[in-house]
Design an enzyme around this catalytic site. Structure first.
Site, short mmCIF file in Angstrom:
data_model
loop_
_atom_site.label_atom_id
_atom_site.label_comp_id
_atom_site.label_asym_id
_atom_site.label_seq_id
_atom_site.Cartn_x
_atom_site.Cartn_y
_atom_site.Cartn_z
N LYS A 179 6.52 52.33 -59.08
CA LYS A 179 7.47 52.21 -58.10
C LYS A 179 7.65 51.75 -57.42
O LYS A 179 7.21 50.33 -57.52
CB LYS A 179 7.14 53.57 -56.56
CG LYS A 179 7.92 53.59 -56.12
CD LYS A 179 8.93 52.70 -55.38
CE LYS A 179 8.39 52.67 -53.98
NZ LYS A 179 9.22 50.95 -53.31
N GLY A 232 0.61 46.02 -50.87
CA GLY A 232 1.59 44.97 -50.22
C GLY A 232 1.07 45.06 -48.97
O GLY A 232 -0.01 44.41 -48.32
N SER A 233 2.02 45.32 -47.88
CA SER A 233 1.23 44.97 -45.63
C SER A 233 0.16 45.59 -45.94
O SER A 233 0.01 47.40 -46.36
CB SER A 233 2.47 45.37 -44.89
OG SER A 233 2.97 46.31 -45.06
N GLU A 235 0.36 48.50 -42.94
CA GLU A 235 1.11 49.08 -41.87
C GLU A 235 0.77 49.64 -43.47
O GLU A 235 0.27 51.68 -43.22
CB GLU A 235 1.14 48.77 -41.24
CG GLU A 235 0.81 48.96 -39.99
CD GLU A 235 -0.39 48.97 -39.43
OE1 GLU A 235 0.23 50.73 -39.41
OE2 GLU A 235 -1.36 48.83 -38.97
N GLY A 237 -0.04 50.37 -46.56
CA GLY A 237 -2.03 49.92 -46.79
C GLY A 237 -2.17 51.53 -46.30
O GLY A 237 -3.08 52.23 -46.66
N GLU A 254 -4.14 45.71 -52.74
CA GLU A 254 -4.09 44.33 -52.26
C GLU A 254 -3.27 44.53 -51.06
O GLU A 254 -2.24 44.68 -51.24
CB GLU A 254 -3.52 44.01 -53.66
CG GLU A 254 -4.59 44.22 -54.88
CD GLU A 254 -5.36 43.58 -54.80
OE1 GLU A 254 -5.79 42.22 -54.11
OE2 GLU A 254 -6.38 42.72 -55.50
N CYS A 288 0.90 36.70 -50.90
CA CYS A 288 0.11 37.39 -49.33
C CYS A 288 -1.02 36.08 -49.02
O CYS A 288 -1.76 35.98 -48.25
CB CYS A 288 -0.47 38.56 -50.67
SG CYS A 288 -0.71 37.98 -52.27
N GLU A 385 0.35 37.83 -39.59
CA GLU A 385 1.13 37.19 -40.50
C GLU A 385 2.78 37.20 -40.74
O GLU A 385 2.83 37.91 -40.48
CB GLU A 385 0.62 38.23 -42.31
CG GLU A 385 1.40 37.48 -43.97
CD GLU A 385 1.23 39.08 -44.19
OE1 GLU A 385 1.17 40.03 -44.33
OE2 GLU A 385 0.29 38.27 -46.08
P1 NAD Z 1 5.56 46.42 -47.48
O1 NAD Z 1 3.89 47.41 -47.37
O2 NAD Z 1 6.74 46.91 -46.61
O3 NAD Z 1 6.01 47.57 -49.62
C1 NAD Z 1 4.99 47.49 -50.63
C2 NAD Z 1 5.42 48.83 -51.46
O4 NAD Z 1 5.39 49.83 -50.26
C3 NAD Z 1 6.97 48.63 -51.63
O5 NAD Z 1 7.05 49.12 -52.69
C4 NAD Z 1 7.87 49.75 -51.02
O6 NAD Z 1 9.04 50.67 -50.93
C5 NAD Z 1 6.58 50.43 -50.52
N1 NAD Z 1 6.41 51.40 -49.53
C6 NAD Z 1 6.76 51.36 -48.27
N2 NAD Z 1 6.45 52.42 -48.08
C7 NAD Z 1 6.07 53.21 -48.08
C8 NAD Z 1 5.60 54.38 -47.48
N3 NAD Z 1 4.78 54.92 -46.29
N4 NAD Z 1 4.37 54.66 -48.97
C9 NAD Z 1 4.41 54.73 -49.98
N5 NAD Z 1 5.25 53.69 -50.93
C10 NAD Z 1 5.62 52.46 -49.26
O7 NAD Z 1 5.07 45.09 -48.32
P2 NAD Z 1 6.01 44.33 -48.88
O8 NAD Z 1 6.56 43.94 -47.11
O9 NAD Z 1 7.09 44.67 -49.42
O10 NAD Z 1 5.03 42.53 -49.00
C11 NAD Z 1 4.53 42.22 -48.36
C12 NAD Z 1 3.78 42.36 -47.81
O11 NAD Z 1 2.73 42.47 -49.30
C13 NAD Z 1 2.49 41.48 -46.92
O12 NAD Z 1 1.88 42.04 -46.13
C14 NAD Z 1 1.49 40.48 -48.30
O13 NAD Z 1 0.40 40.10 -47.62
C15 NAD Z 1 1.46 41.49 -48.97
N6 NAD Z 1 1.28 41.41 -50.81
C16 NAD Z 1 0.21 41.32 -51.43
C17 NAD Z 1 -0.20 41.34 -52.85
C18 NAD Z 1 -1.81 41.26 -52.69
O14 NAD Z 1 -2.04 40.73 -53.64
N7 NAD Z 1 -3.10 41.46 -51.71
C19 NAD Z 1 0.77 40.88 -53.12
C20 NAD Z 1 2.30 40.32 -52.76
C21 NAD Z 1 2.13 40.99 -51.06
#
Ligand code: NAD
Length: 481
Positions: A179, A232-233, A235, A237, A254, A288, A385
């Site tokens: 996705k 992703g974030s 929350e 996660g 991650e 991140c 963050e």
């Molecule tokens: P996000 O959690 O808002 O979104 C990440 C992904 O999850 C997107 O594709 C989004 O569409 C999807 N998503 C959103 N809600 C969802 C749900 N309910 N169920 C399933 N999928 C859903 O994060 P973001 O704002 O896109 O990215 C920023 C965050 O990601 C920051 O916290 C950053 O630290 C983290 N990040 C971590 C790494 C790592 O390797 N540790 C790398 C990049 C980003």
């Protein structure tokens, strides 16, 4: 729509380019101008279901897993080669839908190729064990693919983050439904095209763009997936983990970070300043593992802060396509969030010695490079963050205090230490609770070094040889002769 960028992109499911099941589209905007630049087919839960079925059919056909492993590696080499043919287009896309600088866009293509070739080389090196059981028995283990790997990717680095998970999954014989992020989906479509041209079997890689709460949630909860990789974030996660728990699906998580670098009194300050500035202002802090906290010995605090401030102030802020050093944040919501957190920092008594607010006079989502001093470890700006170009500086007096500050957040993704004293470097690294420790250079390491979080930053590892182990399950075969 803008010339140079295709106006409409379809999702890639089962080897075909398809419109969304309900025909709706997502408009993609350029964060540097807030203008629309393209539309993509909006993947819905129905599209996710179609993609999972395609990936399942491909997995069940055993077309990948029955191959000699080095053949799967050859496939990744071919994808890397095909991707290289689209390097200029991808660099442009990363500028336009993601807000990267052109240099960063080009670097991401090279990085992505490195992931593909690195895991291509490991395809035939994942070996099991033979376990002695005495006379009359032969026993051995194998690494089995999980099946269909559901992968959810954030907007800040979709191409390399997506490619490394796809590469690990495919060389171990899994198939993938990915996705892509709704804010910056375009470069991953070019990865899908590279897979198609390279001859990746239909259904082995499916890429669907959709909204998180809709397509993302549908993928995480789908009964037909066997494995989840989420980046992703925290929350989001947690909600992915709740869905995964329902189906007892293993996850690589991650998540975010609030990574701190400790600068001891004997450090090379020019080197530490350059490294710290790069660690937080690269991609406007939307990384991140950004080094977002600088934990500085009080005796060198003012001198180091002056050096970092000078480097930050020298950065030009503006569209990457115009050659500026620092681009925009991804969207208005993220800019509002970063500005609001800066306001909270001021309200708690911290001082913005640089920046602290958005860049005025532009429709783009630009935040000024920002440095806060007078920060206490318990302040919100020292705990939460930003995911923006904001550095908070916290003084310390003893090494023990520095460790307590560095480890005093919920996160544990990365941490750093600057010192000329090898014993102190190792003492510090040993006590920092984070998945990656950088000594005397932020981001020392590379695609070869395992990367992932401790505490709320997640678990499982991407990058390095360790990552492959997250895509396989051990099977033991015991034989009575
Ligand atoms: P996000 O959690 O808002 O979104 C990440 C992904 O999850 C997107 O594709 C989004 O569409 C999807 N998503 C959103 N809600 C969802 C749900 N309910 N169920 C399933 N999928 C859903 O994060 P973001 O704002 O896109 O990215 C920023 C965050 O990601 C920051 O916290 C950053 O630290 C983290 N990040 C971590 C790494 C790592 O390797 N540790 C790398 C990049 C980003």
């Amino acid at each position: 729509m803008t010339s140079g960028i295709r106006p409409y992109w379809r999702n890639f499911i089962g080897g075909e380019w398809v419109d969304g099941a309900d025909g709706t589209r997502i408009t993609v905007t350029d964060p540097a101008t807030a203008e629309p630049i393209a539309e993509v087919a909006r993947g819905t839960p129905a599209d996710i279901d179609r993609a999972v079925r395609a990936a399942r059919a491909c997995f069940d056909s055993r077309v990948l897993r029955d191959q000699r492993p080095h053949r799967r590696g050859d496939l990744m080499l071919a994808v890397a080669q095909e991707l290289g043919k689209a390097a200029d287009e991808i660099a442009l896309l990363e500028c336009r839908d993601n807000g990267k600088t052109l240099a960063n866009g080009r670097a991401e293509v090279a990085l992505t190729q490195r992931y593909l070739t690195y895991y291509a080389g490991l395809a035939d090196k994942l070996e099991g064990r033979q376990i002695p059981l005495g006379d009359g028995y032969v026993d051995y283990t194998t690494h089995e693919p999980y099946g269909v790997s559901g992968q959810i990717v954030p907007w800040n680095g979709p191409l390399p983050v997506g490619a490394r998970s796809i590469a690990c999954a495919l060389v171990t014989g899994n198939t993938v439904v990915l996705k892509s992020p709704e804010d910056s989906p375009l470069s991953l479509f070019l990865l899908a095209e590279a897979c198609e041209r390279a001859g990746v079997p239909a259904g082995a890689v499916n890429i669907v763009c959709g909204y998180g709460h809709d397509a993302g949630a549908a993928l995480a909860a789908h009964r037909g997936i066997d494995h989840i990789v989420f980046t992703g974030s925290v929350e989001t996660g947690k909600s992915v983990l709740r869905a995964a728990a329902e189906n007892v699906v293993p996850c690589v998580m991650e998540l975010g970070g609030k990574s701190g670098a400790i600068v001891h009194a004997d450090a090379d300050l020019d080197r530490a300043a350059a490294s710290a500035a790069r660690g937080i202002f690269n991609h406007a802090g939307q990384i991140c593992s950004a080094g977002s906290r600088l934990i500085v010995h009080r005796s060198i605090h003012d001198e180091l802060v002056a050096k970092v401030r000078a480097l930050a102030a020298a950065r030009s802020v503006g569209p990457g396509i115009d050659g500026c050093d620092m681009g925009p944040l991804i969207n208005a919501r993220q800019l509002d969030r970063v500005e609001a957190l800066c306001a909270a920092g001021r309200a708690e008594g911290a001082t913005a010695i640089l920046g602290g607010s958005r860049l005025e006079g532009t429709k783009g989502h630009f935040m000024q490079p920002t440095i806060f001093t007078g920060v206490r470890p318990d302040m919100r700006i020292a705990q939460e963050e930003f995911f923006g170009p904001v550095l908070v500086v916290i003084p310390f007096d003893t090494p023990e205090e520095a460790i307590a500050i560095a480890n005093g957040t919920d996160f544990g993704l990365a941490a750093g230490v600057y010192t000329r004293d090898l014993r102190l470097a190792h003492w510090t690294a040993d006590r920092l609770v984070a998945g990656q420790i950088y000594v005397n250079e932020w981001w020392a390491g590379g695609i070869e070094t395992p990367f992932g979080g401790m505490k709320r930053s997640g678990y499982g590892r991407e990058k390095g040889q360790e990552a492959l182990l997250g895509y396989v399950q051990t099977k033991n075969i015991g034989i009575r002769l």
